[in-house]
Write a protein that holds these residues in place. Sequence first.
Motif, mmCIF file in Angstrom:
data_model
loop_
_atom_site.group_PDB
_atom_site.id
_atom_site.type_symbol
_atom_site.label_atom_id
_atom_site.label_comp_id
_atom_site.label_asym_id
_atom_site.label_seq_id
_atom_site.Cartn_x
_atom_site.Cartn_y
_atom_site.Cartn_z
ATOM 1 N N SER A 81 -4.021 -4.007 8.776
ATOM 2 C CA SER A 81 -3.811 -4.294 7.411
ATOM 3 C C SER A 81 -4.923 -5.277 6.816
ATOM 4 C CB SER A 81 -2.317 -4.629 6.869
ATOM 5 O OG SER A 81 -2.098 -5.778 7.378
ATOM 6 N N TYR A 155 13.383 6.623 9.325
ATOM 7 C CA TYR A 155 12.466 6.330 10.266
ATOM 8 C C TYR A 155 12.849 7.363 11.711
ATOM 9 C CZ TYR A 155 10.858 2.808 7.185
ATOM 10 O OH TYR A 155 10.648 1.848 6.218
ATOM 11 N N GLU A 214 11.036 -0.439 12.066
ATOM 12 C CA GLU A 214 11.129 -1.246 11.105
ATOM 13 C C GLU A 214 10.714 -2.592 11.387
ATOM 14 O OE1 GLU A 214 12.593 -1.085 8.200
ATOM 15 O OE2 GLU A 214 13.291 -3.191 7.856
ATOM 16 N N ARG A 217 7.060 -2.836 10.805
ATOM 17 C CA ARG A 217 6.738 -2.481 9.512
ATOM 18 C C ARG A 217 5.568 -1.407 9.533
ATOM 19 N NH1 ARG A 217 10.603 -4.945 7.502
ATOM 20 N NH2 ARG A 217 10.616 -7.183 7.210
ATOM 21 N N ASP A 220 4.271 1.017 6.319
ATOM 22 C CA ASP A 220 3.879 0.203 4.916
ATOM 23 C C ASP A 220 2.306 0.146 5.197
ATOM 24 O OD1 ASP A 220 6.572 0.266 4.836
ATOM 25 O OD2 ASP A 220 6.671 -2.197 5.053
ATOM 26 N N VAL A 221 1.803 -0.095 6.270
ATOM 27 C CA VAL A 221 0.243 -0.557 6.068
ATOM 28 C C VAL A 221 -0.690 0.658 6.492
ATOM 29 C CG1 VAL A 221 0.762 -2.858 7.138
ATOM 30 C CG2 VAL A 221 0.581 -1.054 8.940
ATOM 31 N N LYS A 223 -1.255 3.447 4.593
ATOM 32 C CA LYS A 223 -1.920 3.928 3.489
ATOM 33 C C LYS A 223 -3.170 3.063 3.037
ATOM 34 C CE LYS A 223 -1.253 6.038 -1.156
ATOM 35 N NZ LYS A 223 -1.615 4.820 -2.165
ATOM 36 N N ILE A 251 2.184 10.442 5.732
ATOM 37 C CA ILE A 251 1.428 9.439 5.038
ATOM 38 C C ILE A 251 0.026 9.579 5.063
ATOM 39 C CG2 ILE A 251 0.968 7.094 4.946
ATOM 40 C CD1 ILE A 251 3.982 6.522 5.704
#
Length: 312
Positions: A81, A155, A214, A217, A220-221, A223, A251
């Motif tokens: 990220s 998930y 989880e 993470r 979350d990173v 996209k 995603i």
Amino acid sequence: MEFRHYSVMLDECIEALSPERGGIFVDCTAGGGGHSFEIAKRLPAGSRLICLDKDDDAIEACRERLSEFGGKCTLVKSDFSELATVLDKLGIDRINGALWDLGVSSHQLDDAERGFSYMQDAPLDMRMDSSSSLSAKDVVNTYTESELFRVISEYGEERFASRIAGNIVKARGEKEIETTSELAGLIIRSIPAASRKKEAQHPAKRTFQAIRIEVNRELDVIKPSIEGAIERMAPGGRAAVITFHSGEDRIVKQTFSHLADPCECPRDFPVCVCGKKPQIKLVNKKPLVPSRDELDENPRSRSAKLRVAEKI
Ligand SMILES: C[S@@+](CC[C@H](N)C(=O)[O-])C[C@H]1O[C@@H](n2cnc3c(N)ncnc32)[C@H](O)[C@@H]1O
Ligand SMILES: [Zn+2]
């Protein structure tokens, strides 16, 4: 421990990225350096490969694996990220290709001490970056029952998420859950015997995957990282992404579709007035999957999907 990793869809990735064209390539998930090695080998003089991983062990293994290429390869311990910041620090403006081989490496799974595996007893950990503050033990012992349910069902796509979350909360009321074996045992006991018997995979696989996602993470990173890399990509440059479960693949698919067709005008408008132009074109409409030979050689690749896009 020897750093062993079978690189998934290696030939397909190399063909998609065509490093022999030269330029600056980024391996966002360097791991043991399997893909990186094949990219570096094909890079003409004056080209560069930047390898990122947030796992110190992976960076060390990759450094050793790529040592013969000298200054051609630059290794950076970083979350992908942070790609834009890494490129800025290295004084790199444009890149010509980027690869993501998402998820956990065989090394991380096989190294018992890292606590990723339901097959080996170890303290619950699952952090890819061992300097990060959240471990699997924290998730299992501090999340509320509804948070655990969300993680395990979303998930892990686990049908029995509610029973597993309930049993985790009950068990930790008596004693903290500390090891992979304690957690795996509790998951097995939460799944009805009839369902367990029908399944080819280990009953704890989905819940362990969910907790790992989880802890790191992971979703979350994806996209923002793809969007950031495409922004820095020179025209004709390629982004190749390997995913291992439907949550990741969804995603990547949505991120690529939006970059390929960002127009927000109502469908019945005769012309586009929003001015949002496509950034990429999709190289394959459907994701590529491993060949039969690869599946025979490496069963762990069975859920892999590769999506490739080209910068316009
Ligand atoms: C499937 S392995 C890659 C294996 C590699 N392609 C090879 O051929 O050896 C995935 C790697 O990505 C790393 N990783 C996962 N998410 C990351 C993230 N957000 N930032 C940086 N590295 C990440 C993991 O630590 C792991 O080493
Ligand atoms: Zn428009």
